[in-house]
Design a protein around this motif. Structure first.
Motif, PDB file in Angstrom:
ATOM      1  N   LYS A  34       4.768  23.770  -6.387  1.00 25.95           N
ATOM      2  CA  LYS A  34       5.215  25.044  -7.272  1.00 25.95           C
ATOM      3  C   LYS A  34       6.475  25.088  -7.767  1.00 25.95           C
ATOM      4  O   LYS A  34       6.925  25.831  -8.410  1.00 25.95           O
ATOM      5  N   THR A  61       0.057  25.818 -10.804  1.00 23.36           N
ATOM      6  CA  THR A  61       0.444  26.126  -9.580  1.00 23.36           C
ATOM      7  C   THR A  61       2.099  26.255  -9.810  1.00 23.36           C
ATOM      8  O   THR A  61       2.855  26.845  -8.982  1.00 23.36           O
ATOM      9  N   GLU A  63       5.662  27.135 -10.536  1.00 24.41           N
ATOM     10  CA  GLU A  63       6.423  28.366 -10.600  1.00 24.41           C
ATOM     11  C   GLU A  63       7.906  28.112 -11.033  1.00 24.41           C
ATOM     12  O   GLU A  63       8.505  29.168 -11.738  1.00 24.41           O
TER      13      GLU A  63
END
Length: 133
Positions: A34, A61, A63
């Motif tokens: 992430k 996934t 971020e």
């Protein structure tokens, strides 16, 4: 030899060699990241294909991506652009303190413009804005 997938991976302020990038891109335990932070890791002379492959693997996934102060050049950035454009969950992108021309920054914005979850983007001033001093 990690037993569980990592959600956050940070390797900062260090010197990387090609084998490091290649190993990262092939590590299955990093394919659910992430957050990837490589702040201050000098990448200037390295091929970006392995990093692009890792970004493609985590596109669903990832971020946050921090590549601040990595010395990335226009040609290296262009290798990363297709993979960056696929990172649909990206909310934070930090490319501050790299060496991009206005053309490369425009290409970057074209590839990230459709990332609807993006809330923070940090880019360097284009090289053309600096004088000789």
């Amino acid at each position: 030899h990690l037993e569980t997938p990592l959600k956050t991976f940070a390797v900062t302020h260090t010197q990387f060699i090609m084998a490091h990038l290649k190993n990262m891109s092939q590590c299955q335990r990093l394919h659910h990241l992430k957050h990837l932070d490589m702040t201050g890791t000098l990448l200037t002379c390295l091929c970006m294909a392995p990093l692009a492959a890792l970004l493609e693997n985590v596109a669903h996934t990832l971020e946050s991506l921090q590549l601040q102060g990595c010395g990335i050049t226009d040609s290296q950035l262009r290798v990363l652009l297709p993979a960056l454009g696929q990172c649909s969950q990206l909310t934070w992108l930090d490319l501050y303190t790299n060496h991009f021309s206005m053309d490369a920054l425009c290409d970057l914005l074209l590839h990230t413009a459709n990332l609807s979850k993006m809330t923070v983007e940090r880019y360097p001033a284009p090289l053309e804005s600096y004088d000789e001093l």
